[in-house]
Design an enzyme around this catalytic site. Sequence first.
Site, PDB file in Angstrom:
ATOM      1  N   ASN A 192       0.833  -1.196   0.000  1.00  0.00           N
ATOM      2  CA  ASN A 192       0.000   0.000   0.000  1.00  0.00           C
ATOM      3  C   ASN A 192       0.875   1.257   0.000  1.00  0.00           C
ATOM      4  O   ASN A 192       2.104   1.166  -0.109  1.00  0.00           O
ATOM      5  CB  ASN A 192      -0.966  -0.015   1.198  1.00  0.00           C
ATOM      6  CG  ASN A 192      -0.238  -0.024   2.546  1.00  0.00           C
ATOM      7  OD1 ASN A 192       0.943   0.313   2.637  1.00  0.00           O
ATOM      8  ND2 ASN A 192      -0.950  -0.415   3.583  1.00  0.00           N
TER       9      ASN A 192
ATOM     10  N   ASP B  23      -9.417  -9.418  -0.585  1.00  0.00           N
ATOM     11  CA  ASP B  23      -8.689  -8.545   0.336  1.00  0.00           C
ATOM     12  C   ASP B  23      -8.663  -7.101  -0.175  1.00  0.00           C
ATOM     13  O   ASP B  23      -8.735  -6.159   0.609  1.00  0.00           O
ATOM     14  CB  ASP B  23      -7.254  -9.064   0.511  1.00  0.00           C
ATOM     15  CG  ASP B  23      -6.431  -8.201   1.441  1.00  0.00           C
ATOM     16  OD1 ASP B  23      -6.646  -8.281   2.669  1.00  0.00           O
ATOM     17  OD2 ASP B  23      -5.589  -7.418   0.951  1.00  0.00           O
TER      18      ASP B  23
END
Length: 325
Positions: free
Chosen positions: A9, A198
């Site tokens: 991320n 996810d």
Amino acid sequence: RIMRPDDANVVGNVHGGTILKMIEEAGAIISTRHCNSEGGEPCVAALARVERTDFLSPMCIGEVANVSAEITYTSRHSVEVQVNVMSENILTGAKKVTNKATLWYVPLSLKNVNKVLEVPPIQYVRKEQEDEGKKRYEEQKLDRLETKQRNGDVIFPVINPEPHTVGYSQSSLIHLVGPSDCTLLGFVHGGVTMKLMDEVAGIVAARHCKTNIVTASVDAINFHEKIKKGSVITISGRMTFTSNKSMEIEVFVDADPFVDETRERYRAVSAFFTYVSLSKEGKPLPVPQLLTETEDEKRRFEEGKGRYLQTKAKRQAQMQQAAQP
């Protein structure tokens, strides 16, 4: 393999879906090898279920992920695989365990995809190992049946939702299943599906708290039916429960088999993901309370609270047991 920027991320933490995909690949390799070890009818092992998986420590860009898998039980038609994931800082040599997972596979014939083959038995060091494995097998079989029976829910869009409500953060992703997503049998890899799940759960969590979020755990992931190449899948996620520092998100996958016009849309996979909110320094942050509006939302909140308290009690019992001399 080494973790790259596209695995993580914006703050450098590796996506939980990336790790789940690596776990599933290791399980698929070892179970497929085992099921073809006696030279019978060629087959590919298909993922049926992933037990609860805790993300014990975050993994970062530049670290090396080492994934190891071991077959721990075989029934007549299924294989239990236990997988460990360890991260290694190649600059300092420091290593830490990040994940432990248990997966169940079934061998499907290459000649007839609907035919489940028999699994070669493994040799146990102790009789207790076989007994314990059989108990785990019966428990997961019962849980899969119960999960499938409550899989009728769908997610509808909400017009002008208020912040911190279920409708405000709920999200969906539509994906066309291509050849690169599939096994030799033309069905989706379990790891590909889990990574997409996810991703959706992460969007729901980020929308709810507006901070950096990471996957803390995944409750059992049940693969109810295979997803065929050429299908369009819809991955949907919604917030079900919040504690002071965690969020539970229900995620399910529905498949539209466009290549088979005789089949209607069906529920293929379901699971609960738990996320935590982190500051820029990686410290846990309080999670905004989920605002429930309908009776169904309140019911799901109480069910999520029950799962949360059960997991908390189990973790405390394990810690007390580990502390005893």
